[in-house]
Write a protein that holds these residues in place. Structure first.
Motif, short mmCIF file in Angstrom:
data_model
loop_
_atom_site.label_atom_id
_atom_site.label_comp_id
_atom_site.label_asym_id
_atom_site.label_seq_id
_atom_site.Cartn_x
_atom_site.Cartn_y
_atom_site.Cartn_z
N ALA A 273 -0.33 -0.33 -18.03
CA ALA A 273 -0.85 0.39 -19.57
C ALA A 273 -1.68 1.39 -18.92
CB ALA A 273 -1.72 -0.55 -20.25
N SER A 274 -2.52 1.30 -17.87
CA SER A 274 -3.49 2.38 -17.65
C SER A 274 -2.69 3.37 -17.09
CB SER A 274 -4.41 1.77 -16.45
OG SER A 274 -5.22 2.72 -15.94
N PHE A 275 -1.69 3.21 -16.30
CA PHE A 275 -0.82 4.28 -15.89
C PHE A 275 -0.12 5.24 -16.70
CE2 PHE A 275 3.19 6.24 -13.85
CZ PHE A 275 2.79 6.77 -12.85
N GLY B 271 -6.69 4.51 -11.29
CA GLY B 271 -7.47 3.26 -11.46
C GLY B 271 -6.19 2.17 -11.39
N GLY B 272 -5.35 2.44 -12.17
CA GLY B 272 -3.98 1.56 -12.65
C GLY B 272 -3.47 1.38 -11.21
N ILE B 273 -3.40 2.39 -10.20
CA ILE B 273 -2.85 2.16 -8.95
C ILE B 273 -3.80 1.65 -8.01
CG2 ILE B 273 -1.91 3.40 -7.12
CD1 ILE B 273 -0.85 5.66 -8.91
N PHE B 274 -4.78 1.99 -7.84
CA PHE B 274 -5.57 1.46 -6.47
C PHE B 274 -6.47 0.55 -7.14
CE2 PHE B 274 -4.35 5.66 -5.20
CZ PHE B 274 -3.61 5.30 -3.97
N VAL B 275 -6.85 0.13 -8.48
CA VAL B 275 -7.62 -0.86 -8.62
C VAL B 275 -6.66 -2.16 -9.32
CG1 VAL B 275 -9.45 -1.78 -10.18
CG2 VAL B 275 -9.60 0.71 -9.34
N PHE C 206 -6.68 15.91 -18.52
CA PHE C 206 -6.15 15.88 -17.11
C PHE C 206 -7.09 14.81 -16.17
CE2 PHE C 206 -5.63 16.75 -12.71
CZ PHE C 206 -4.13 16.89 -12.50
N LEU C 207 -8.27 15.23 -16.14
CA LEU C 207 -9.19 14.37 -15.40
C LEU C 207 -9.12 13.07 -15.85
CD1 LEU C 207 -12.03 16.93 -14.79
CD2 LEU C 207 -10.36 16.20 -13.38
N LEU C 208 -9.18 12.85 -17.17
CA LEU C 208 -9.16 11.66 -17.76
C LEU C 208 -7.97 10.89 -17.43
CD1 LEU C 208 -9.97 9.20 -19.94
CD2 LEU C 208 -8.95 10.48 -21.70
N GLY C 209 -6.84 11.41 -17.37
CA GLY C 209 -5.48 10.94 -16.94
C GLY C 209 -5.77 10.52 -15.55
N GLY D 29 0.83 -1.28 -0.21
CA GLY D 29 -0.07 0.00 -0.08
C GLY D 29 0.79 1.19 0.14
N PHE D 30 1.98 1.14 0.77
CA PHE D 30 2.75 2.28 0.84
C PHE D 30 3.35 2.79 -0.53
CE2 PHE D 30 7.22 4.20 1.00
CZ PHE D 30 6.99 5.24 1.85
N TYR D 31 3.95 1.66 -1.34
CA TYR D 31 4.19 2.14 -2.57
C TYR D 31 3.23 2.48 -3.63
CZ TYR D 31 8.62 0.26 -0.59
OH TYR D 31 9.88 0.25 0.34
N GLN D 32 1.92 2.01 -3.35
CA GLN D 32 1.23 2.58 -4.41
C GLN D 32 0.69 3.97 -4.11
OE1 GLN D 32 -2.53 0.03 -3.86
NE2 GLN D 32 -1.33 -1.83 -4.68
N VAL D 33 0.81 4.35 -2.71
CA VAL D 33 0.28 5.56 -2.43
C VAL D 33 1.59 6.49 -2.71
CG1 VAL D 33 0.23 7.03 -0.32
CG2 VAL D 33 -1.13 4.93 -0.46
N LEU D 34 2.72 5.81 -2.74
CA LEU D 34 4.10 6.62 -3.19
C LEU D 34 3.91 7.05 -4.60
CD1 LEU D 34 7.48 7.34 -2.47
CD2 LEU D 34 7.37 5.20 -3.99
N THR D 35 3.63 6.09 -5.25
CA THR D 35 3.39 6.46 -6.93
C THR D 35 2.20 7.37 -7.11
OG1 THR D 35 3.73 3.94 -7.30
CG2 THR D 35 3.05 5.07 -9.10
#
Lengths: 483, 172
Positions: free
Chosen positions: A139-141, A108-112, A99-102, A53-59
């Motif tokens: 890919a999403s990221f 989504g890429g990170i938390f899903v 920006f909002l789409l990005g 979780g930490f490294y997801q939040v970091l990203t």
């Protein structure tokens, strides 16, 4: 002369577009600040996230902060630039939509999808998930970052169109003819700075788009190999230019807002033009200081990184910081949180580059690279520099001209400033104590620094919350302030 | 040592910058002739620029003599060690060294980017280089004290990045 009569009327469409930008910025900023606090708490020993979780939040924190600051500072630039050239509100809003789409794709890429490859996405980490994220998440990221880049590229193309139409070329809007002695009025500061930003950031975004596209192809076709050192060069060129451009966009607010308070116009001299022209080149050349510990990189590039790091800050700083001090000195300035934040922003920039330049010294970098010294210096000039300049702009748009600041306005300013200074001090001291950055778990002897950092981060969030509330409650005043 | 110098230098430079901003913010009384004030200020700025240049240039040139690059892979009398970073462990061909003898760490990676960083017993960072797939970076270092040293990863490399630790033993 009152503020109202000095200000030019801004039609409702562009006005609302700028407000929407700033509202989005402040919401994303607050969310990312909470992420920052969660990371400091984790390092302080409060187990809330776990390592994954930490490294997801970091990203998310890295990507989100860069994006939010870019969005807010581009609002500052666009608002003041449209006084001089005709800009498209549609393109401006298209950038926000992308920006909002990005942001949705990245979050989504990170938390899903579980992506945690850091905002620097150094090849081949995103392609090597070790079972922690899917191909689709990476890919999403990548697509999210690409969408944001495309949006900014479109914005810069529109700005370039407007400047060329009005001035006859980017060299002219950068003030090169006047710099080299031709008679005539030079372009105003907002035009000069915007020209520099669009030149450097277009190149930066193209480099970023290239490595993102290559990474996307490699994700699905691993036979398409990428050289890891080339990838680093492209990523840090893009990253450095993009984040630096945020300072150069936000600083336009200093040139435009401070004179309202001091009654002294910001004059464009040949030194001013020379500084911005020199910075245009130097910002493009300085990124090798991110690769000083990559010994396989040619030594000449390392030396270039150190040389340009020493010199690149000087021109604009000696022009902007010295100019701001001269503009304010014995001007009988009326301090409120708008002028205060703008002035704080110049201070944060001027002081923040000091530990940054020290870190760019090769021999120092051998013991400081990737320690908490690095977030120490970039939080100094981003949080207390760029973000402060943006807050100054927001406070100026929503200022209560007759009433002045209230208790909670001043509380927000000082809580943010005090918290920000403590946050930076905790990072720098930790870095000087060799504490690594990007570590989910800290040794027990490092916990105290993270605890102090957590308190400081909480103060920054509290200050920002007060300022955000003031901004949203003051929106009704914007129409009167700028019409 | 370098860390302390960096911290003190930062404090020594940030404090006067802060004091200047505060002094200017509360400067009184209002100047009658702002133009004359600006002329004097910009004259001072020009002087400051040349003084900075004169002070910084020799410091800059001196620091370039301390660069960590250019170790000779053919050099004799060095202890050569192959280091490979993996997610999430270090593979070293040798982990015991002698005081006073130069060690050449030939650092690469089998998978993603890592950072090969050597810490002493007080957890002070002594030196580092990047471990990159496809490249070998040669880091030369001479241990001056016997003891147990730690190798940490200083380039983020995934979920167990912080746990990627190895130990080096240095004897007399």
């Amino acid at each position: 002369m009152s503020d109202t009569t000095m200000e030019m009327a801004v039609p409702r469409g562009p006005r609302n577009a700028v407000i929407t930008y700033l509202a989005t910025t402040v919401v994303v900023l607050l969310l990312m600040m909470v992420f920052g606090l969660l990371m400091r708490l984790e390092q302080a020993g409060v187990d809330l996230l776990g390592a994954a979780g930490f490294y997801q939040v970091l990203t998310a924190h890295g990507a989100g902060m860069v994006g939010a600051v870019a969005l807010g500072s581009s609002a500052v630039m666009w608002y003041f630039l449209r006084r001089h050239v005709e800009l498209s509100t549609g393109v401006f809003l298209l950038n926000l939509a992308l920006f909002l789409l990005g942001a949705v794709l990245i979050l989504g890429g990170i938390f899903v999808g579980g992506f945690a490859g850091a905002w620097t996405f150094l090849y081949p980490l995103p392609q090597t998930p070790m079972g922690l994220w899917t191909q689709a998440a990476a890919a999403s990221f990548f697509l999210g970052l690409l969408a944001i880049g495309v949006g900014f590229l479109l914005l810069y193309i529109d700005i370039a169109r407007a400047l060329i139409a009005n001035y006859g070329g980017l060299g002219r809007s950068l003030g090169l003819p006047q710099l080299f002695g031709r008679a005539g009025n030079p372009p105003p500061p907002a035009v000069v700075a915007s020209t520099m930003v669009l030149i450097v950031n277009t190149l930066g975004i193209v480099a970023g788009a290239a490595i993102l596209s290559m990474s996307l192809i490699n994700l699905y076709q691993p036979g398409f190999e990428i050289d890891s050192l080339w990838a680093k060069n492209l990523i840090y060129f893009f990253g450095h230019v993009f984040i630096n451009a945020t300072i150069y966009m936000a600083v336009i607010g200093v040139y435009e807002i401070l004179p309202h308070y001091t009654g002294r116009p910001w004059k464009v001299s040949r030194v001013f033009l020379a500084a911005w022209a020199a910075s245009t080149v130097m910002v493009l050349l300085v990124y090798p200081h991110h690769l000083l510990m990559d010994f396989s990189q040619p030594t000449s590039l390392h030396v270039l990184g150190q040389v340009i790091s020493y010199t690149s800050g000087l021109p604009v700083l000696l022009v902007t910081a010295w100019g701001a001090l001269t503009n304010v000195y014995r001007s009988d300035i009326r301090w409120d949180i708008a002028s205060g934040f703008v002035f704080l922003g110049v201070f944060g920039w001027a002081a923040g580059v000091i530990p940054a330049i020290i870190d760019a010294t090769i021999v120092v970098n051998t013991v400081m690279h990737n320690t908490l010294w690095v977030p120490g210096h970039f939080h100094f000039y981003l949080l207390l520099g760029v973000v402060a300049m943006m807050f100054g702009f927001m406070a100026w748009l929503t200022r209560a001209q007759e009433k002045g600041d209230g208790f909670f306005d001043r509380l927000g300013f000082w809580t943010f400033t005090g918290g920000g200074l403590a946050l930076v001090a905790a990072f720098l001291y930790s870095g000087a104590s060799s504490v690594p950055r990007r570590f989910a778990e800290h040794l027990p002897e490092w916990a105290a620094y993270a605890q102090l950092g957590s308190v400081a981060a909480a103060l920054v969030i509290l200050g920002t919350l007060l300022l955000a509330l003031r901004f949203f409650l003051g929106l009704k005043r914007v129409a009167n302030n700028v019409a | 040592m370098l860390q302390s110098i960096s911290l003190w230098l930062t404090i020594l430079l940030v404090v006067p910058v802060t004091a200047t901003f505060l002094w200017v913010a509360f400067s009184r009384p209002a100047a009658v002739d702002a133009g004359e004030l600006a002329t004097r200020s910009y004259r001072l700025r020009d002087w400051t620029f040349w003084v900075l240049l004169a002070v910084v240039t020799p410091v800059f040139l001196y620091t370039l003599t301390l660069m960590p690059y250019g170790a000779d892979p053919e050099a004799e009398g060095v202890q050569a060690v192959n280091v490979t970073g993996h997610m999430w462990r270090w593979e070293l061909s040798q982990d015991e060294f002698r005081v006073g003898e130069p060690v050449q760490f030939r650092v690469t990676s089998q998978d993603v980017n890592h950072g090969f960083a050597i810490y002493d017993e007080d957890m002070t960072l002594l030196t580092q280089t990047q471990a990159m797939p496809g490249y070998t970076n040669i880091l030369e270092y001479t241990f001056e004290q016997p003891g147990t040293y730690q190798v940490l990863c200083l380039e983020y490399c995934g979920v167990a990045h912080h746990a990627m630790v190895a130990e080096l033993t240095v004897t007399e």
